[in-house]
Design an enzyme around this catalytic site. Structure first.
Site, PDB file in Angstrom:
ATOM      1  N   SER A 133       0.816  -1.211   0.000  1.00 44.68           N
ATOM      2  CA  SER A 133       0.000   0.000   0.000  1.00 44.68           C
ATOM      3  C   SER A 133       0.849   1.261   0.000  1.00 44.68           C
ATOM      4  O   SER A 133       1.853   1.360   0.716  1.00 44.68           O
ATOM      5  CB  SER A 133      -0.919   0.016   1.220  1.00 44.68           C
ATOM      6  OG  SER A 133      -1.576   1.264   1.339  1.00 44.68           O
ATOM      7  N   LYS A 280      -6.860   0.490 -10.406  1.00 47.20           N
ATOM      8  CA  LYS A 280      -7.689  -0.065  -9.335  1.00 47.20           C
ATOM      9  C   LYS A 280      -8.766   0.938  -8.915  1.00 47.20           C
ATOM     10  O   LYS A 280      -8.487   2.126  -8.762  1.00 47.20           O
ATOM     11  CB  LYS A 280      -6.819  -0.408  -8.122  1.00 47.20           C
ATOM     12  CG  LYS A 280      -7.577  -0.976  -6.933  1.00 47.20           C
ATOM     13  CD  LYS A 280      -6.621  -1.311  -5.805  1.00 47.20           C
ATOM     14  CE  LYS A 280      -7.331  -1.909  -4.606  1.00 47.20           C
ATOM     15  NZ  LYS A 280      -8.186  -0.924  -3.908  1.00 47.20           N
ATOM     16  N   HIS A 304     -13.174  -0.186  -2.918  1.00 48.95           N
ATOM     17  CA  HIS A 304     -12.281   0.153  -1.804  1.00 48.95           C
ATOM     18  C   HIS A 304     -12.733  -0.504  -0.497  1.00 48.95           C
ATOM     19  O   HIS A 304     -12.591   0.062   0.592  1.00 48.95           O
ATOM     20  CB  HIS A 304     -12.203   1.670  -1.629  1.00 48.95           C
ATOM     21  CG  HIS A 304     -10.847   2.165  -1.235  1.00 48.95           C
ATOM     22  ND1 HIS A 304      -9.950   2.667  -2.137  1.00 48.95           N
ATOM     23  CD2 HIS A 304     -10.221   2.238  -0.026  1.00 48.95           C
ATOM     24  CE1 HIS A 304      -8.837   3.036  -1.510  1.00 48.95           C
ATOM     25  NE2 HIS A 304      -8.974   2.771  -0.227  1.00 48.95           N
ATOM     26  N   ARG A 307     -15.070   1.510   1.807  1.00 46.13           N
ATOM     27  CA  ARG A 307     -14.483   2.513   2.698  1.00 46.13           C
ATOM     28  C   ARG A 307     -14.530   3.928   2.141  1.00 46.13           C
ATOM     29  O   ARG A 307     -14.110   4.860   2.810  1.00 46.13           O
ATOM     30  CB  ARG A 307     -13.031   2.139   2.996  1.00 46.13           C
ATOM     31  CG  ARG A 307     -12.891   0.828   3.737  1.00 46.13           C
ATOM     32  CD  ARG A 307     -11.452   0.320   3.722  1.00 46.13           C
ATOM     33  NE  ARG A 307     -10.551   1.115   4.526  1.00 46.13           N
ATOM     34  CZ  ARG A 307     -10.357   0.949   5.827  1.00 46.13           C
ATOM     35  NH1 ARG A 307     -11.045   0.033   6.492  1.00 46.13           N
ATOM     36  NH2 ARG A 307      -9.485   1.691   6.476  1.00 46.13           N
TER      37      ARG A 307
END
Length: 418
Positions: A133, A280, A304, A307
């Site tokens: 990430s 993404k 996501h 979120r």
């Protein structure tokens, strides 16, 4: 884009044998990925658990990510030999041991000691991809050294010079696959974080101190251990240079003007990045087609994890339309909501080439480090392998949409006695 001659040359990944040592005691009752969430709720301070587990606003998107899987039933085949079934899957020119990988999760080193590293090492051992990430607390260079086949996920800023500086850093580190997340022009309204006392960066308070003291295994095994061995964690990978510290009274994370991002910025990335490039955060078929037209080598259908936008469609609900728009050969991947081997197979049946799982691997690292992540991977591996036999399959993508039965949500409600 043909990446066969790029610096990110295709390689085959072979899983290493698991350690013969018995699983840690705390894992012996972990029989499913859902069990990990219950264990992590006890282990983590409430603010940290809320950050990992929560969605945004009313949690509609997060809940629907799970509910959609219950709307599909299998129509299994029989009298088909499955004695030679294999989970091996090829995606983006690479062979992987299983059809699933570890999704990017921000601040994993806050819930688990060196959380990103334990995920990377477990993924390397299992022969599956792990996406690092951009919102992490461990430098991206350390992760690719531990696992050269790891992917990097970037939250790119809205300024071209800063975008290029970040891309150059990722390339210098040696990553072969770059995942650009585009569904966060602004941060979602995560009310659960505020109610639980979580902020990013964290702000010192008596409540935060009490939450740490009352969860001593996390306090000594993650928080204090990190401070003692590595100093104050920082957001290491949001930009080309080190970002803000995780604990601060007034420092805000610098996301850069992400609400300025458009397709011209993606073109800039494509021109600069020589490896595999994945987009993404796609939910609309037209955006998926545009991604291909602008040079993306694959897309990840994702909301996501529920979120960002409350009420966003579950990736499973839009997956068939996206696959139809792109055709069966273009690599389409999916994340958000997968918790069982049957979930993996349902997504593949609807046209996904590969899937990613997030929160459960975060929980696994929190409660038992690398051994926990390895245990979670093996649970999902065994479920997929077993269910393939029960369905009459020899490969993960042998199941087609015609062997799934969609059940109307109303039909799923338990019958009420007269």
């Amino acid at each position: 884009m043909d990446t066969s001659s790029s610096p990110a040359a295709a390689v085959a990944v072979t899983p290493k044998p698991a350690s013969p040592a018995a699983a840690p005691r705390r894992l012996r009752r972990i029989l499913s990925l859902d069990d990990l969430e219950h264990a992590a709720r006890r282990h983590l301070p409430p603010p940290i658990f809320a950050y990992v587990s929560g969605g945004c606003e009313t949690n509609i998107a997060r809940h629907d990510n799970r509910a959609v899987f219950d709307e599909y039933r299998f129509v299994s085949r029989v009298l088909t030999s499955t004695s030679k079934r294999s989970l091996r899957t090829r995606i983006l020119g690479q062979d992987w041991a299983m059809p699933f990988g570890i999704a990017p999760m921000g601040m994993s080193a806050l819930s688990a000691y060196q959380g990103d590293l334990v995920q990377a090492r477990a993924a390397a051992q299992a022969g599956i991809p792990m996406i690092m990430s951009g919102s992490s607390l461990i430098p991206l260079e350390q992760i690719v050294q531990a696992y050269p086949q790891a992917w990097f996920q970037a939250y790119v800023p809205g300024e071209p010079a800063r975008i290029l500086a970040l891309i150059d850093r990722v390339e210098r580190a040696g990553y072969g696959t770059l995942v650009v997340t585009v569904d966060t022009p602004v941060s979602g309204n995560r009310e659960n974080n505020i109610r639980a006392g979580f902020s990013s960066p964290l702000r010192p308070s008596l409540r935060l101190a009490w939450d740490g003291v009352t969860h001593p295994r996390w306090l000594f095994g993650t928080a204090l251990k990190t401070l003692w061995r590595h100093g104050m964690p920082h957001f290491e990978n949001s930009q080309a240079t080190r970002g803000a510290p995780i604990l601060s009274r007034n420092v805000m994370r610098d996301f850069g003007a992400r609400d300025h991002l458009d397709w011209s910025h993606f073109d800039l990335i494509r021109d600069r990045w020589r490896g595999r490039l994945v987009l993404k955060g796609v939910l609309h078929p037209r955006d998926a087609v545009l991604a291909r037209e602008h040079g993306a080598d694959a897309v990840i259908v994702s909301n996501h994890g529920g979120r960002q936008l409350d009420g966003a469609a579950s990736p499973m609900r839009v997956l068939p339309a996206i696959v139809q728009a792109l055709g069966p050969d273009y690599p389409v991947m999916l994340d958000s909501g997968i918790r069982r081997g049957t979930d993996v197979l349902k997504a593949l049946a609807l046209g996904a080439h590969f899937v990613f799982v997030g929160r459960p691997f975060n929980y696994a690292g929190a409660i038992a480090g690398q051994a926990g992540v390895a245990h979670a991977i093996d649970i999902l591996r065994q479920e997929v392998h077993r269910n393939m036999a029960l369905l009459g399959l020899n490969g993960p993508r042998d199941l087609g949409a015609d062997e799934l039965l969609h059940v109307a949500p109303a039909a799923l409600s338990p019958a009420v006695p007269a």
